[in-house]
Design a protein around this motif. Sequence first.
Motif, PDB file in Angstrom:
ATOM      1  N   PHE A   1       2.510  -8.743  33.210  1.00  0.00           N
ATOM      2  CA  PHE A   1       1.349  -7.962  32.618  1.00  0.00           C
ATOM      3  C   PHE A   1       1.324  -8.829  31.264  1.00  0.00           C
ATOM      4  N   LEU A   2       2.660  -9.213  31.033  1.00  0.00           N
ATOM      5  CA  LEU A   2       2.659 -10.215  29.366  1.00  0.00           C
ATOM      6  C   LEU A   2       3.410 -11.309  29.813  1.00  0.00           C
ATOM      7  N   SER A   3       3.178 -11.814  31.110  1.00  0.00           N
ATOM      8  CA  SER A   3       4.000 -13.020  31.939  1.00  0.00           C
ATOM      9  C   SER A   3       2.887 -14.533  30.583  1.00  0.00           C
ATOM     10  N   PRO A   4       3.392 -15.500  30.466  1.00  0.00           N
ATOM     11  CA  PRO A   4       2.284 -16.728  30.398  1.00  0.00           C
ATOM     12  C   PRO A   4       1.083 -16.506  31.437  1.00  0.00           C
ATOM     13  N   LYS A   5       1.491 -16.819  32.105  1.00  0.00           N
ATOM     14  CA  LYS A   5       0.405 -17.452  32.979  1.00  0.00           C
ATOM     15  C   LYS A   5      -0.811 -15.879  33.426  1.00  0.00           C
TER      16      LYS A   5
ATOM     17  N   SER B   1      -7.146  -6.606  33.963  1.00  0.00           N
ATOM     18  CA  SER B   1      -6.352  -7.574  34.402  1.00  0.00           C
ATOM     19  C   SER B   1      -4.778  -6.774  35.378  1.00  0.00           C
ATOM     20  N   GLY B   2      -4.485  -5.877  34.565  1.00  0.00           N
ATOM     21  CA  GLY B   2      -3.726  -4.473  34.575  1.00  0.00           C
ATOM     22  C   GLY B   2      -3.424  -3.750  35.386  1.00  0.00           C
ATOM     23  N   MET B   3      -4.721  -3.378  35.898  1.00  0.00           N
ATOM     24  CA  MET B   3      -5.445  -2.850  37.254  1.00  0.00           C
ATOM     25  C   MET B   3      -5.260  -3.464  38.713  1.00  0.00           C
TER      26      MET B   3
ATOM     27  N   ALA C   1      -2.353  -1.952  21.613  1.00  0.00           N
ATOM     28  CA  ALA C   1      -0.773  -1.564  21.793  1.00  0.00           C
ATOM     29  C   ALA C   1      -0.571  -0.935  22.994  1.00  0.00           C
ATOM     30  N   ILE C   2      -1.134   0.175  22.985  1.00  0.00           N
ATOM     31  CA  ILE C   2      -0.539   1.179  24.149  1.00  0.00           C
ATOM     32  C   ILE C   2      -0.835   0.648  25.618  1.00  0.00           C
ATOM     33  N   ILE C   3      -2.240   0.090  26.006  1.00  0.00           N
ATOM     34  CA  ILE C   3      -2.270  -0.322  27.043  1.00  0.00           C
ATOM     35  C   ILE C   3      -1.838  -1.533  27.634  1.00  0.00           C
ATOM     36  N   TRP C   4      -0.954  -2.537  26.740  1.00  0.00           N
ATOM     37  CA  TRP C   4       0.561  -3.273  27.227  1.00  0.00           C
ATOM     38  C   TRP C   4       1.211  -2.498  27.316  1.00  0.00           C
ATOM     39  N   ALA C   5       1.654  -1.858  26.248  1.00  0.00           N
ATOM     40  CA  ALA C   5       2.496  -1.176  26.615  1.00  0.00           C
ATOM     41  C   ALA C   5       2.966  -0.437  27.860  1.00  0.00           C
TER      42      ALA C   5
END
Length: 438
Positions: free
Chosen positions: A86-90, A398-400, A73-77
Motif C-alpha cells: 500500500f505504501l510502496s513507491p509505485k 487503492s487499499g480496497m 493516518a488510520i486508513i494508511w495504517a
Amino acid sequence: MTTNVDKTNGGPSNGANKASGPADANPVAKDAVTVVDPRLLVRQEGFKGYLTEFGRKMRSGDLGVVPVIVGIAIIWAVFQAKDSAFLSPKNLSDLSILLGGTGMISVGIVFVLLLGEIDLSVGSVSGLAAATLAVLNVNHGVPEGIAVIAALASGAALGAVHGFFFAKIGVPAFVVTLAGLLAWNGLMLQVLGTTGTISIADDSFVRDLTAHYFSQLIAAYGAATVATAGFFLAQFLDSRRRKAVGIPSRPLSEILVRTGVLAVIVYAAAWRLNEYKGLPLALVIFVAVLVILDFVVRRTSYGRKVIALGGSVEAARRAGINVVAIRISVYSLAGLMAAFGGIMIASRIGSASQQAGTGNLLMEAIAAAVIGGTSLFGGRGSVWSALLGMLVIGSISSGMNLLGVANSVQYMITGGVLLAAVVIDSVSRRTQRSAGRG
C-alpha cells in the motif's frame, strides 16, 4: 413628603440602576467559552498556551482538519498492515496521479460549497470538455494548445450559464445544475458521434500531463524545498505584517515548528516518489492550482466576498457586495475546474469516451470537498479540502483494490465516510453555537 418616581418614565431608583447596569446589557451564555487569540497565549505562555487554546477549540467544536488527518493516518495504517504494497513507491505515485482529475473538479466544488450551494453538473461538464478536446484535436486537426483552451473555455461558459439562471433568474441551483447534468451529458454524446471513443495519441502534450515524470532526484527534492521555503516565507511575512500594525501574530518558534512538520511530510513524499519514477507532472499541476486558488480565497477581496456571501447573503448585499456577479463567477470557475479535471482524466485513461464524466465521478468530487472539511452550510472551508478529501477517497479505493474488495463494498464504505464527515460538520456547528462561537 416623599416623591414616588415612575420607573417606566425614566426615574429609576439606585437599586434599579444596579439591576440594569452594563453587566446585564450583554448577557453571556452560561457555558460560553472565552475566545482568546492563540497567538497571544503562545506569546505569553509558550507552547503550553498553544496547547490550552487547541484543547479549547476541540471542546468548542472547532475541529478544523483534525478528523481528516486522523482518518488518513488510520486508513494508511490499516491498509499497510493488511498489505505492505500500500505504501510502496509505485502505489503512492499512482495515488498522486489519481488526485489530479477528480481533485481538480473537487476544487471547483469547494468554491460552490463556500457559497452554501451545490453543482450537480460538474461531471457532465468534465466529460463534454474532454470530448471537445478530443474531437477538435484528433478529428479536426486543431493544434493541442488551441483545443485545450477551447475545452477550458467551454467549461467556464457552461458554468456561467448555470450561474446566470441561478443568480439572475432565481432558479434554484439544484434544479439548474441537475438540468445541466442531463443536457451536457446528451451534448457530449452528440459531439462524440457514433464512434463513441476517441483515443488520444501517446506522444501528445495532453497525455504527458499525467504520463510525464521528472525523473531527476533533484526535481522532487527541489519541489519539496520550494514548498517548505515558500510556506515559511508566507508565514513569516504574515506574522511581520500583523506585528507591524499591532495585531496578534504567531511567534517565530511556532512558525518553525509548523515548517518543520511540513518539511518532514514533503521530503518523505519526495523520497518515496523518487524510489519509483520520480515526481509526476500531474501532482505538480494539481498542487500549483491549489496554491494559486488558496491565495485567491484567503488573500484577495474576491475570496473574502465569496466567504461572506456563504455566511449570509443579506449581510453581504448590505455590505455592498455584488451578489449576482459573485455567484455567476463562482459557477463559471466551477465549470472551468470541471473542464480542467476532465482533461486530466482523459489524459490519464488516454481517451475521451461516452462514459466520461459519468459513474461515481460527481459523487467523489463532492464527497472529497466535504470529507476534506468544507462545510455544506457555506462560509467555511479551504481549497486544500479537495486534496485531503481525495487522499481519503483515493486511499480507500487503492487499499480496497489491493485487497481485492468488490466495488460495491468500496461504494458503501466511501458513503459511510461521507456521512461521518457531514455528521461531524453538523455537530461541530451546533457545538460552536452552544459555546457562543457559532
